[in-house]
Scaffold this active site. Structure first.
Site, mmCIF file in Angstrom:
data_model
loop_
_atom_site.group_PDB
_atom_site.id
_atom_site.type_symbol
_atom_site.label_atom_id
_atom_site.label_comp_id
_atom_site.label_asym_id
_atom_site.label_seq_id
_atom_site.Cartn_x
_atom_site.Cartn_y
_atom_site.Cartn_z
ATOM 1 N N GLU A 231 -45.756 80.162 131.441
ATOM 2 C CA GLU A 231 -44.452 79.570 131.107
ATOM 3 C C GLU A 231 -43.891 80.153 129.826
ATOM 4 O O GLU A 231 -44.638 80.649 128.998
ATOM 5 C CB GLU A 231 -44.626 78.049 130.926
ATOM 6 C CG GLU A 231 -45.207 77.400 132.168
ATOM 7 C CD GLU A 231 -45.679 75.979 131.917
ATOM 8 O OE1 GLU A 231 -45.348 75.410 130.878
ATOM 9 O OE2 GLU A 231 -46.390 75.464 132.798
ATOM 10 N N LYS A 233 -42.410 80.315 126.045
ATOM 11 C CA LYS A 233 -42.647 79.537 124.826
ATOM 12 C C LYS A 233 -41.376 79.543 123.992
ATOM 13 O O LYS A 233 -40.874 80.590 123.588
ATOM 14 C CB LYS A 233 -43.799 80.155 124.025
ATOM 15 C CG LYS A 233 -44.147 79.344 122.796
ATOM 16 C CD LYS A 233 -45.365 79.909 122.076
ATOM 17 C CE LYS A 233 -45.797 79.000 120.941
ATOM 18 N NZ LYS A 233 -44.755 78.747 119.948
ATOM 19 N N ARG A 238 -41.234 70.271 119.050
ATOM 20 C CA ARG A 238 -42.004 69.613 120.093
ATOM 21 C C ARG A 238 -41.592 68.143 120.099
ATOM 22 O O ARG A 238 -41.749 67.449 119.094
ATOM 23 C CB ARG A 238 -43.499 69.748 119.784
ATOM 24 C CG ARG A 238 -44.421 69.106 120.815
ATOM 25 C CD ARG A 238 -44.753 70.063 121.915
ATOM 26 N NE ARG A 238 -45.714 69.503 122.845
ATOM 27 C CZ ARG A 238 -47.015 69.722 122.785
ATOM 28 N NH1 ARG A 238 -47.532 70.470 121.817
ATOM 29 N NH2 ARG A 238 -47.823 69.213 123.687
ATOM 30 N N GLU A 285 -39.928 70.631 124.592
ATOM 31 C CA GLU A 285 -39.532 71.386 123.413
ATOM 32 C C GLU A 285 -38.013 71.304 123.327
ATOM 33 O O GLU A 285 -37.312 71.654 124.290
ATOM 34 C CB GLU A 285 -40.004 72.837 123.550
ATOM 35 C CG GLU A 285 -39.817 73.692 122.325
ATOM 36 C CD GLU A 285 -40.986 73.624 121.338
ATOM 37 O OE1 GLU A 285 -42.002 72.942 121.643
ATOM 38 O OE2 GLU A 285 -40.879 74.231 120.257
#
Length: 986
Positions: A231, A233, A238, A285
């Site tokens: 995935e 980043k 967060r 995120e």
DNA sequence: GATGTCTGCCCC
DNA sequence: ATTCTGC
DNA sequence: GCAGAATGGGCAGACATC
């Protein structure tokens, strides 16, 4: 419990470094605690007042604590500051100050806790002064040991060596409950009252987040995790979103389990519209989006982190939310409609996620690829980097949600191989000064450094650097900077006032720094700074440039000076493996009494003549050793004064060569003289090396060094590699023991030691010593098959095994120690002298650490060792050559004649080769020849000792089968190196 | 009102 | 965040 | 390899000071 009693526990804990012991003491403490106080004890010993998400803040830290101590103990702030600088710990400073007066302590743990809570609660105008007063009166009424710990709490640095994890262990529970109810005080209370039960994640209570470990190899990722989900980043915040449709409850938490008021992110008010569920905890995120960019199917252009984090605010929310809309990239769901999913496989959780999230401009489920192919991971990493993201996060497909970073479940990509940071180039920076360290670094007097770069005529600050420094490096840099320190700020420096280091340094020392990226800065006078800066190494002028390079004493130090520990693990196996070569060479002589070239000649001239030619070329460069000895002596004496380095070296080399040639003239048995001299010099050398290795400046590196030295598996290819070093590495492996044709010398040494049948042959005597009886020719000696001979034979074999092993061991020790010295002294400075100058550089170091006499001793020993090596090799090689030419019958003449012939020849070549300006190329060729020499002659040794001789000699001399195997493996080892070398060259 | 200093178990 | 260190 | 303790830039908030 009285706080003073708790302080005694904390003191004991602080002194303990073993975690097992810390755990034991903690459980003892919890045992002695009432359940009403256990939570407060846990909080205070962690330096907090409540779990993070409750948002209890003291708003009193380092600077205010300095003022507090000044007020409490009637000192000036400057006095407190200077004490603090020395100790590096405000608690220690507070304790020291409080000792001047006697304060009976009456406070219980609860008293202290409540007073701190009061201090935290205060706010508003005048609150700073009130906080200082309250804290001061608290400290004044505590005994000095308690003061130590209470003063540390607001600063947030207890430095007791334990944290939540250890407390959980001490409570004797697993972390499952804590991870979904991260209130360590309450968990301790529940444990103590036996009320800890299985619970599940709860809306409004944060879960300890799962974190990604780092790896730099996609192959390793697949090896560790099997099937994975790959995935993107994102570089944002967060964010955990807790949502309950009933009453429209929305709670937000950060990675550190701090709660963020919902007003901060007003877009989440209506998040329920995009969630097809009654109750969820989502992991995501949050990234800022450029509002002016066109949106493709809802997706926007990401803003950088500095922009994104501006959304964490209390004021001006509406305006900023318009400028920086947030997009939440969702990647996990921990609770769904009352059901905990944390023990479900990751791909199942993702499937649920895709079912319940309505993707748009607010929420988006991360795209992902499930694979087992490292290449695909690599490609995706590149793709996401290109898109301006941070690369990939790789997650174990069937992994549970495991809080923390333990185990290999989620992995992010470390920098690409061959790079030491995500910055494409590292930066060379000027060290402008340093700050005294805190905590453990206080003892080094340096904790971080201020660096900058030249901007025209001025030098401006770029960043501070504190990470990446080993303790040994702290010492090294401190020593260097002490010589460069300056009372005032050097006038070419420009630094803002909150970046004034404790000690200024004049511009001289240059270090290499890496970072993830460059950022705009208002703090640093350059206007730019670095994100995640880290120290790499000291940079220095590459120093000594003479290309002369020598065998095992030079190459291994060269590699460790240049590439650190990358190849250190190879040294021991490379030197030990030569044992198997040496014992076969020796065995031949022990059986026959003859030199090894006699053996080779018996295999036919087509094999032996080319081999000898190689051997001949191989030994043309012997003068290098004498020249190294000469360098050391010139460095030592600096005589003759007017000579250049090169001239002085030549001067002393000639003196050494001519002087030591005397041995060949006057010795009774040349080998014996050499052996005795060698014993003395070797002993002094080894002792000197050991002594050097024990100097503190070297010792701090020793642990790390030997960890690699004894572990061949630690060998790795360095991230930067100079192509020419492939040949050098081959040379280093060849020279780890003796190297190639040098190993054949064992035959001649055994011969003159009189091992085995060599007992019955003549020895070489000095030229001026009269032969009592001329033994013109070696007879084929008879070795009868008797029981007595068999016993004798066993003794010889034992001896030659022992002797060969001793030789490789001593070799490994000396090479290992010089390599350690190079690693400790040269590597940190970035110097890798390409020649024998390494001895000179080391000598300079000894002058600074051991004083003048240390340097003298070092240079004397170095020169003795070098010239001794020259003498030994010249003798041995002359005998090898003589054996060969003597055995080629048609040349006639005696062995003695040939020996002196070759001796003269080698001394002459030495005198000539040391004047060559560029012998470097020749030497590299020789290293490579040595490896090929092994490949060529090991099979010949095998044939002689395992097939040919057993036919002619008694059956008991036949080696065992396993010995055959060891020899085969040795051969394969060198064959592989030779093949590998050819591969990299062509 | 503007600017400076300190804090945040800050965020990364 | 990164990195080093003791266990 | 874990847990803990060193260290970074830069943001907003809160209070102090000019």
């Amino acid at each position: 419990m009285q706080f003073s009693e708790l302080a005694l526990y904390l003191e004991k804990l602080e002194k303990t470094s073993s975690r097992l012991e810390i755990t034991r003491i903690l459980s003892e403490l919890f045992e002695a605690t009432t359940s009403a106080e256990v939570d407060k004890i846990v909080y205070l010993s962690l330096g907090i007042l409540a779990p993070n998400y409750e948002g209890v803040l003291l708003n009193l830290a380092e600077k205010m604590m300095i003022r507090t101590l000044a007020l409490a103990f009637n000192k000036s702030a400057d006095e407190v500051k200077s004490l603090y600088k020395k100790s590096g710990d405000l608690g220690d400073t507070a304790e020291e100050l409080s000792q001047s007066t006697v304060h009976p302590s009456q406070f219980t743990v609860t008293d202290v806790y409540e007073k701190l809570l009061d201090i935290a609660k205060d706010n508003g105008e005048g609150s700073q002064e009130r906080k200082i007063e309250m804290t001061s009166s608290l400290l004044k009424n505590l005994d000095s040991l308690s003061v130590r710990f209470v003063a540390r709490i607001p600063v947030g640095k207890l430095r007791l060596g334990f944290s939540e994890k250890t407390i959980i262990e001490a409570l004797g529970i697993s972390d499952t409950e804590y991870n979904i109810y991260p209130d360590i005080g309450h968990i301790a209370y529940l444990t103590k009252t036996n009320n800890l039960k299985n619970i599940k994640p709860k809306i409004g209570v944060p879960v300890v987040p799962m974190l990604a470990a780092r790896l730099n190899s996609t192959t390793e990722m697949v090896a560790k995790m099997g099937q994975v989900s790959v995935e993107p980043k994102f570089d944002g915040l967060r964010i955990f979103i807790h949502f309950k449709r009933k009453d429209n409850i929305v709670k937000i938490f950060t990675r550190n389990m701090n709660s963020i008021p919902l007003e901060t992110f007003p877009e989440l008010l209506g998040v329920g519209k995009f969630i097809k569920a009654e109750e969820v905890i989502l992991d995501s995120e949050a990234i800022g989006i450029d509002p002016t960019s066109p949106r493709l199917r809802g997706a926007g252009v990401f803003l950088d982190f500095q922009k994104t984090i501006q959304r964490r605010r209390k004021h001006n929310i509406k305006k900023t939310a318009g400028e920086i809309p947030l997009q939440f990239q969702i990647f996990d769901v921990l609770l769904l409609n009352g059901k905990s999913l944390i023990n479900e496989p990751y791909i199942n959780r993702r499937m649920e996620l895709e079912k319940i999230i309505i993707g748009g401009s607010l929420l988006r489920v991360d795209e992902n690829t499930v694979t087992k192919d490292p290449e695909i991971i690599k490609e995706m990493h590149k793709k996401y980097l290109k898109m301006g993201l941070e690369g990939v996060v790789v997650k174990k497909a069937n992994g549970k949600y495991v809080s923390g970073r333990t185990g290999w479940n989620w992995v992010k990509m470390k920098e690409e191989e061959g790079q030491s940071g995500r910055l494409s180039d590292t930066l060379d920076c000027i060290v402008m000064g340093y700050f005294t360290g805190k905590g453990k670094r206080a003892q080094f007097g340096l904790g971080k450094i201020l660096v900058g770069i030249k901007d025209g005529d001025v030098i401006r600050t770029l960043t501070k650097v504190g990470t990446g420094l080993t303790e040994a490096m702290l010492v090294e840099i401190k020593n260097r900077l002490n010589k460069l320190q300056s009372k005032e700020k050097p006038k070419e420096y420009e630094a803002q006032k909150d970046l004034i280091p404790d000690v200024w340094a004049v511009p001289s020392l240059v270090i290499e720094v890496t970072a993830d990226s460059i950022s705009k800065s208002t703090k640093h006078s350059l206007g730019l700074s670095l994100r995640f800066p880290r120290f790499l190494r000291i940079r220095e002028d590459k120093g000594a440039g003479d290309a002369t390079t020598l065998g095992e004493l030079i190459w291994w130090p060269y590699f460790s000076a240049k590439y650190g520990l990358a190849f250190v693990g190879l040294l021991l196996p490379a030197s030990l493996i030569q044992f198997f070569v040496n014992r076969e060479v020796s065995r031949y002589t022990a059986i026959t009494g003859k030199g090894i070239w006699s053996g080779f000649l018996s295999l036919g001239k087509y094999f032996t003549y080319p081999l000898f030619l190689l051997c001949f070329v191989n030994f043309l460069w012997l003068g290098g050793y004498a020249s190294a000895g000469g360098t050391a002596l010139f460095e030592l004496t600096r005589f003759p004064l007017s000579f250049s380095d090169r001239g002085g070296t030549l001067f002393w080399s000639y003196i050494l060569i001519i002087g030591f040639s005397g041995i060949f003239l006057f010795s009774k048995i040349i080998y014996k003289s050499l052996e005795n001299f060698m014993k003395v010099v070797s002993a002094i050398t080894v002792l000197g090396l050991i002594f050097s290795a024990f100097q503190p400046e070297v010792r701090v590196f020793a642990g790390e060094f030997f960890k690699y030295f004894f572990n061949p598996l630690s060998i790795r290819w360095p991230t930067t590699w100079e192509a020419s070093d492939s040949s050098h590495l081959v040379t280093a492996i060849a020279f780890a023991g003796m190297g190639g044709f040098l190993n054949l010398l064992y035959s001649y040494w055994m011969k003159d030691k009189g091992v085995g049948m060599a007992k019955y042959t003549s020895k070489v005597k000095g030229l001026l010593i009269k032969e009592e009886e001329e033994v013109e020719e070696e007879k084929d000696l008879v070795f009868a098959d008797t029981e007595e001979n068999k016993i004798m034979w066993k003794g010889w074999i034992k001896f030659l095994n022992f002797d060969s092993l001793l030789a490789v061991t001593i070799n490994a020790i000396t090479a290992g120690l010089t390599t350690l010295l190079a690693f400790a002294i040269l590597f940190p400075k970035g110097i890798f002298p390409t020649g024998w100058k390494i001895t000179v550089v080391q000598a300079q170091f000894f002058e600074s650490s051991l004083g003048y006499w240390g340097r003298i001793l070092f240079l004397l020993v170095a020169s003795a060792f070098m010239i001794d090596t020259w003498v030994g090799l010249t003798d041995g090689v002359a005998r090898q050559f003589a054996d060969f030419t003597y055995k080629v019958r048609k040349l006639g003449k005696s062995f003695r004649f040939w020996y002196y012939f070759w001796l003269g020849f080698l001394i002459l070549t030495s005198l000539i080769t040391i004047t060559l300006a560029q012998p470097g190329v020749l030497i590299t060729i020789i290293g490579v020849i040595s490896i090929f020499a092994f490949v060529l002659y090991i099979p010949a040794l095998w044939y002689l000792n395992y097939i040919k001789l057993p036919q002619e000699y008694p059956v008991f001399i036949k080696p065992k089968k396993w010995e055959s195997v060891t020899l085969l493996l040795t051969w394969i080892f060198y064959l592989a190196i030779a093949a590998g070398y050819l591969w990299t060259v062509f």
